[in-house]
Design a protein around this motif. Sequence first.
Motif, PDB file in Angstrom:
ATOM      1  N   ILE A 178      11.475   6.836   0.918  1.00  0.00           N
ATOM      2  CA  ILE A 178      10.396   7.685   1.430  1.00  0.00           C
ATOM      3  C   ILE A 178       9.031   7.045   1.162  1.00  0.00           C
ATOM      4  N   VAL A 179       8.082   7.445   2.001  1.00  0.00           N
ATOM      5  CA  VAL A 179       6.698   7.026   1.803  1.00  0.00           C
ATOM      6  C   VAL A 179       5.866   8.297   1.640  1.00  0.00           C
ATOM      7  N   TYR A 201       0.814  -1.211   0.000  1.00  0.00           N
ATOM      8  CA  TYR A 201       0.000   0.000   0.000  1.00  0.00           C
ATOM      9  C   TYR A 201       0.855   1.272   0.000  1.00  0.00           C
ATOM     10  N   GLY A 202       1.851   1.292   0.885  1.00  0.00           N
ATOM     11  CA  GLY A 202       2.714   2.481   0.978  1.00  0.00           C
ATOM     12  C   GLY A 202       3.459   2.726  -0.324  1.00  0.00           C
ATOM     13  N   ILE A 203       3.904   1.647  -0.939  1.00  0.00           N
ATOM     14  CA  ILE A 203       4.615   1.768  -2.212  1.00  0.00           C
ATOM     15  C   ILE A 203       3.656   2.261  -3.292  1.00  0.00           C
ATOM     16  N   GLY A 204       2.441   1.751  -3.226  1.00  0.00           N
ATOM     17  CA  GLY A 204       1.435   2.140  -4.233  1.00  0.00           C
ATOM     18  C   GLY A 204       1.144   3.624  -4.200  1.00  0.00           C
ATOM     19  N   THR A 205       0.914   4.178  -3.008  1.00  0.00           N
ATOM     20  CA  THR A 205       0.604   5.614  -2.946  1.00  0.00           C
ATOM     21  C   THR A 205       1.841   6.432  -3.301  1.00  0.00           C
ATOM     22  N   THR A 206       3.002   5.957  -2.874  1.00  0.00           N
ATOM     23  CA  THR A 206       4.243   6.684  -3.181  1.00  0.00           C
ATOM     24  C   THR A 206       4.447   6.754  -4.700  1.00  0.00           C
ATOM     25  N   ASN A 207       4.264   5.617  -5.350  1.00  0.00           N
ATOM     26  CA  ASN A 207       4.446   5.597  -6.811  1.00  0.00           C
ATOM     27  C   ASN A 207       3.417   6.454  -7.532  1.00  0.00           C
ATOM     28  N   MET A 208       2.198   6.412  -7.023  1.00  0.00           N
ATOM     29  CA  MET A 208       1.141   7.187  -7.664  1.00  0.00           C
ATOM     30  C   MET A 208       1.488   8.670  -7.630  1.00  0.00           C
TER      31      MET A 208
END
Lengths: 344, 388
Positions: free
Chosen positions: B119-120, B86-93
């Motif tokens: 970073i997140v 989840y954290g990676i998903g929002t960061t990438n978005m």
Amino acid sequence: MEFRPSDEQLQLVSTFAALYGKESTPERVRAAEPLGFDQQLWSQLLDMGALSMAVDEEHGGWGATALDLALVAEQHGRALGSAPLIESQVACRLLARAGGPVATGLLEAVLAGERMVTLSPRPPKAGWALLVPAGAVATDMMIRHGDTLVVVPIGDDRVIPENVGSLPLADVPAGEPVLADADVILSGSAPEAIDLALDDWLVLTAGALAGMAERAVEIGVAYANEREAFGQKIGAFQGVGHPLADMATASAGATLLAREAAWAVAEEPGRSAQLAAMAFAFAAETARNATDVALHIHGGYGFMLEYDIQLYYRRSRAWTNVLMSPAKAVRRVADKRYGPRKAS
Amino acid sequence: MDFRLRESSEARRAEVRAFLEEHMSLALEERVYRTGVSHDAAFTQALVDRGWIAPSWPVEFGGQGLDPEEMVAVGEELRLADAPMYGIGTTNMVSAVILAVGTDAQKTEIVPKALAGEIVIVLGFSEPEAGSDLAAAVTRAERDGDEWVINGQKMFTTNAQIGDYAFLLARTNTEVAKHKGLTMFLVPLDQPGVEIQAVFTLSGERTNIVFYNDVRVSDAWRVGEVDGGWRTMTVALTNEHAAGFAAVIDRLLVAAESWARESTDDDGVSRMEDETVREALGRTVIDLEVSRLLQRRVAWMAEAGETVIAEGPMSKLFSSEALKDRAQDMVEVVGPDALRSYFDPSAPSHGVIEHMLRFSLGTTIYAGTSEIHRNMIAQRGLGLPRSG
Ligand SMILES: Cc1cc2nc3c(=O)[nH]c(=O)nc-3n(C[C@H](O)[C@H](O)[C@H](O)COP(=O)(O)OP(=O)(O)OC[C@H]3O[C@@H](n4cnc5c(N)ncnc54)[C@H](O)[C@@H]3O)c2cc1C
């Protein structure tokens, strides 16, 4: 992944769409009721090669893929074609697979338009084959007799019941003496042959029901964009728009699944029987629900015979239940995926 | 037509499986559940080491240039395993938004760190009075020289407690129509005036309320135009709205099938023999396939260069509602044993079915509720009038 049909397939679809657009208008569909058979549409379909395409060259056809047939079936469903297209294609494919002199001769006669053969998906009950699809117009019926698949001529003693879907169904005499004397198409492997034919039947009917659902949604959307209540188009009410959105979604899913199941016949044979039952169950429920939603948002007008949506509502039920209920198809999915229950 | 994924996509799938074999364990799955935090430093580092933190990105930006179809395979496997993404998903978005509309300085500062897993970035969109109607956000950002001063409250800022930046939707103009007075900021969370309060949810997922009290952020952290925040949001949300939960239905199916094979009824007969069980499994198989097709269609359209209109919402709507229905069915056919909690040692299939009952609810709420998706399908897909 390639979600777009090939250029040839798109061409095929538009050819059939044009034929149905001309020969299966709502007026013609109504005119063919209650029998549910339009001779002119049927002749045109035969001329177009709708049956020859279902079998390969070796059997006198032009060997279209199951996916080609499913794409045509979508058009058939959209237009509620009053002709036993799928029944006949299924019968032709069964005859081609069976081989042997009886089947080969019959197949030739069917492709030449001299005879019309159908398959009773059910064994006889108390001497009758009941509600045989296309039984009211076919000349011959294939039916299971023990482990044998026989073919009997359909005579004037058939009984044609009026039915909710205006389908050309018939109860056909199939007593022991008739079946015992009948020509044999397959001795010994009838259950398997019928089961395979049923896979074809399910996958093509899935295509037809998906097309029917898509068209029902279009009819509903057009009405919702036109009818006003409380000073606005009824499509602006979420009580109208949301069910249509759900049905548009399910129809898109039903179409994709029917196409995948048909594609799998050639490309993923190990999974195609399972997919056929999946596609049928999902398309049947979708057509059932989509026609219901689209009818309901017409208010009282949807209940009037004059509006087309009732034609869709009735056929969605009939085309499904003459074969099997969605729940039964779901159980068939499990049978194909996990093997039959040991108890059964 | 071809419903198979290409060999290269299946090859990616196999690689991800092997990776998960090594780096995903029941212990990690349990830790994610117990903490409610779908982010894990070691797992993230392993992804970085493998070059997989943002595999769809172009190679020059540190990705692997995987195409949408390969990403389907990768995404399906990660979700099936419930990997902490989840954290990676929002960061990438957010990084993708910065690449699209951010300044060069932002790109240099943020993107390499995001790709290094250092970073997140979390999403600060929802507010107490603005959820579905995000454009009604009232959190204020007022200009003060080269800085902005932020005051307000955000709801459901998931991962704020481990986040480095919040991608914040703020009101910069109250004089214009609500969509026209919004601006996006990247707000460093480690500073005075930011107060984070934990919120626990039914599925175990932890989220937060975040208060902003005179929080100062340099204009250099503004993403996109002043008052042009809604356009920036649209870029961000398009991806979110195209989500799909097919692989989560697969997770439910795998758990239910193994339960059906391994357990027996009171007479010692395999539950796989039970018609109601078979019907529930059959329906799950069907909904999984439909969800997969709707989701893969979106990826295929992206690859074919077609404009995705209602197809993304259809994928999200169908798969989340189906997940919810099928999880509910499954709990009923499993019977009392389905009540045993996720990760309770006595639970069948380590309680995944019980967890799905709760988890599925959120899927029909976040990333746009089902009603919002139905509105989008009705209006953009079917051409129905806007609802009043
Ligand atoms: C676990 C979880 C994690 C989340 N993570 C984040 C995050 O990281 N960042 C973030 O910004 N947000 C996050 N959210 C918030 C989420 O996006 C919102 O909850 C969601 O958009 C709905 O907003 P709301 O809760 O204010 O509900 P409301 O908008 O108040 O909606 C209430 C009900 O009214 C219905 N409704 C609203 N408008 C309409 C309409 N026009 N037509 C028909 N019905 C309507 C809704 O469908 C819903 O059923 C998260 C939520 C959850 C549950």
